[in-house]
Design an enzyme around this catalytic site. Structure first.
Site, PDB file in Angstrom:
ATOM      1  N   ASN A  33      56.449  47.966  38.351  1.00 23.00           N
ATOM      2  CA  ASN A  33      57.749  47.627  38.979  1.00 23.00           C
ATOM      3  C   ASN A  33      58.512  46.586  38.157  1.00 23.00           C
ATOM      4  O   ASN A  33      59.539  46.082  38.594  1.00 23.00           O
ATOM      5  CB  ASN A  33      57.561  47.142  40.423  1.00 23.00           C
ATOM      6  N   ASN A  36      57.046  41.448  36.352  1.00 29.25           N
ATOM      7  CA  ASN A  36      56.652  40.398  35.404  1.00 29.25           C
ATOM      8  C   ASN A  36      56.501  40.990  34.004  1.00 29.25           C
ATOM      9  O   ASN A  36      55.632  40.573  33.231  1.00 29.25           O
ATOM     10  CB  ASN A  36      55.337  39.750  35.879  1.00 29.25           C
ATOM     11  N   SER A 126      38.316  39.298  37.501  1.00 31.11           N
ATOM     12  CA  SER A 126      38.395  38.062  36.719  1.00 31.11           C
ATOM     13  C   SER A 126      37.115  37.258  36.866  1.00 31.11           C
ATOM     14  O   SER A 126      36.458  37.299  37.928  1.00 31.11           O
ATOM     15  CB  SER A 126      39.579  37.243  37.233  1.00 31.11           C
ATOM     16  N   TYR A 153      45.195  33.760  44.773  1.00 29.18           N
ATOM     17  CA  TYR A 153      45.077  34.733  43.675  1.00 29.18           C
ATOM     18  C   TYR A 153      43.615  35.126  43.474  1.00 29.18           C
ATOM     19  O   TYR A 153      43.255  36.307  43.433  1.00 29.18           O
ATOM     20  CB  TYR A 153      45.653  34.149  42.378  1.00 29.18           C
ATOM     21  N   LYS A 157      41.261  38.875  44.119  1.00 25.83           N
ATOM     22  CA  LYS A 157      40.330  39.582  43.227  1.00 25.83           C
ATOM     23  C   LYS A 157      39.017  39.852  43.960  1.00 25.83           C
ATOM     24  O   LYS A 157      38.462  40.948  43.886  1.00 25.83           O
ATOM     25  CB  LYS A 157      40.076  38.771  41.952  1.00 25.83           C
ATOM     26  N   PHE A 182      37.219  37.364  31.053  1.00 30.23           N
ATOM     27  CA  PHE A 182      37.252  35.931  30.807  1.00 30.23           C
ATOM     28  C   PHE A 182      38.693  35.604  30.360  1.00 30.23           C
ATOM     29  O   PHE A 182      39.622  36.048  31.013  1.00 30.23           O
ATOM     30  CB  PHE A 182      36.083  35.541  29.889  1.00 30.23           C
ATOM     31  N   ASN A 183      38.948  34.872  29.305  1.00 31.86           N
ATOM     32  CA  ASN A 183      40.335  34.449  29.034  1.00 31.86           C
ATOM     33  C   ASN A 183      40.960  35.266  27.906  1.00 31.86           C
ATOM     34  O   ASN A 183      40.707  34.975  26.731  1.00 31.86           O
ATOM     35  CB  ASN A 183      40.362  32.962  28.679  1.00 31.86           C
ATOM     36  N   ARG A 299      43.834  19.007  35.432  1.00 29.19           N
ATOM     37  CA  ARG A 299      44.642  19.907  36.261  1.00 29.19           C
ATOM     38  C   ARG A 299      43.820  20.269  37.496  1.00 29.19           C
ATOM     39  O   ARG A 299      42.661  20.672  37.375  1.00 29.19           O
ATOM     40  CB  ARG A 299      44.991  21.178  35.469  1.00 29.19           C
ATOM     41  N   GLY A 301      41.948  21.979  40.328  1.00 33.45           N
ATOM     42  CA  GLY A 301      41.358  23.321  40.452  1.00 33.45           C
ATOM     43  C   GLY A 301      40.749  23.860  39.179  1.00 33.45           C
ATOM     44  O   GLY A 301      40.211  24.971  39.181  1.00 33.45           O
ATOM     45  N   ASP A 302      40.837  23.123  38.068  1.00 30.10           N
ATOM     46  CA  ASP A 302      40.279  23.634  36.813  1.00 30.10           C
ATOM     47  C   ASP A 302      38.752  23.670  36.874  1.00 30.10           C
ATOM     48  O   ASP A 302      38.116  22.775  37.422  1.00 30.10           O
ATOM     49  CB  ASP A 302      40.711  22.754  35.629  1.00 30.10           C
TER      50      ASP A 302
END
Ligand code: UD1
Length: 343
Positions: A33, A36, A126, A153, A157, A182-183, A299, A301-302
């Site tokens: 859609n 983003n 994730s 978020y 997942k 992972f990242n 930061r 929640g890291d």
């Protein structure tokens, strides 16, 4: 040739996966859609592959439109479901939007798949589902315990994984592969597709490349007082093209009827953890471009440190993420230069 439906196929990981699928001879229909991503990504994919994927500007929550796609392409044999909202901070501010988008789109997709007898799905999950693994589970394999999500978020997942298990239990025809990333970093070596962050990037690499390009004055390194060798957080950074190739392997395995379980789960990482400061240092060394940075507070929640044990994916999928990190960082920089017309 078989057709794969790729939801979110104009997004970052989706577009790289579409390229790999098409280069292996698959026909691809993208549903996105564009919430983003940009329609121009289709030009990048076409320029790399030499043919254009089919595209429908549709929201995966829209059952009627999704049904029309399955009707139009009766040769769809499998689905890779990327489409989802993915900004952690935004999900805390707009939880209902995240639950509606991310849960609704999977539910709709599974309903339509069942109706049209399409029984293979690859789902983008994730490593966030593991939270901060304890020291006995580092590196993290697929048996590590799932921990309570730190954000809406992350929770979407986890819930989506549960939805897949429940639907597979109810419908013995359904096969699913859950890929826990992972990242992901870097961009296609052609520099024709890559990550397109919306506004100020939340993720590390786009912030690094934008700082190198002069768009940001300095990178803020979130914390140097963690229990890690240099005090900054550790992650498993995986090249997006390597990651994309794992999806092709997963599709091939399902189409060949090889899976030994109805739902298979794989951690997709390199097996190597790198700190934020190591990434910055490697980027400067690989590109010769300076990245001014400042250490700031942590930061919220890291996770302190997390990296994958990718043995199962290596052995069962026959896949390995082996692109050297400096090559990956150069690809990210080449993409940023392409975006900004830097020579
Ligand atoms: C984040 C999400 C994760 C999501 C992933 C999607 C959190 C807690 N986790 O992962 O759920 O699946 O994005 O890609 O948000 N860093 C800096 N300065 C910056 C940006 C990042 O120092 O400007 C550091 C972070 O503290 C972290 C590392 O870089 O240690 C990686 O950060 P990021 O790219 O945001 O990824 P994750 O936090 O691992």
């Amino acid at each position: 040739m078989a057709r794969i439906l790729v939801t979110g196929g104009t997004g970052y990981i989706g577009s790289h996966t579409v390229v790999e699928l098409m280069q292996q001879g698959y026909d691809v229909t993208i549903v996105d859609n564009l919430s983003n991503s940009s329609v121009d990504v289709l030009d990048g994919i076409s320029a790399i592959v030499g043919r254009r994927p089919e595209f429908a500007n549709i929201d995966c929550n829209d059952y009627v439109s999704m049904e029309a796609v399955f009707k139009q392409y009766p040769d769809i044999v499998g689905v890779i479901h990327f489409a989802a909202s993915k900004a952690v901070g935004e999900s805390v501010e707009k939880p209902l939007m995240y639950y509606r988008n991310n849960l609704g789109s999977l539910i709709t997709l599974l309903e339509v798949m069942r109706r049209y007898h399409v029984y293979n799905i690859v789902f983008s999950s994730s490593c966030t589902v593991y939270g901060q693994p304890d020291k006995d589970h580092l590196p993290v394999d697929e048996t590590a315990p799932i921990q309570k999500a730190l954000s809406p978020y992350g929770n979407t997942k986890q819930i989506n994984e549960d939805i897949i298990y429940d639907e597979a239990h109810a419908d013995s025809s359904l096969h699913a592969t859950i890929l826990r990333y992972f990242n992901p970093i870097g961009a296609h070596p052609s520099a024709l597709i890559g990550e397109l962050p919306n506004g100020v990037p939340n993720n590390l690499l786009p912030f690094v490349t934008q700082t190198a390009a002069g768009l940001r004055a300095e990178l803020k390194v979130f914390g140097d007082d963690y229990n890690t060798p240099d005090g900054s957080c550790i992650r498993d950074y995986i090249y997006v093209v390597d990651l994309a190739k794992a999806h092709v392997k997963a599709v091939e395995r399902m189409l060949a009827g090889t899976p030994t379980e109805q739902v298979e789960v794989f951690n997709l990482g390199t097996g190597r953890g790198l700190s934020v400061l190591e990434i910055v240092r490697d980027f400067v060394e690989a590109t010769g471009v300076n990245v001014p940075y400042q250490i700031v507070g942590r930061r919220e929640g890291d996770i302190e440190k997390v990296w994958a044990n990718p043995k199962k994916a290596n052995e069962v999928l026959g896949w390995k993420a082996d692109t050297p990190v400096k090559d990956v960082l150069v690809s990210a920089w080449n993409w940023e230069k392409h975006l900004r017309n830097i020579q």
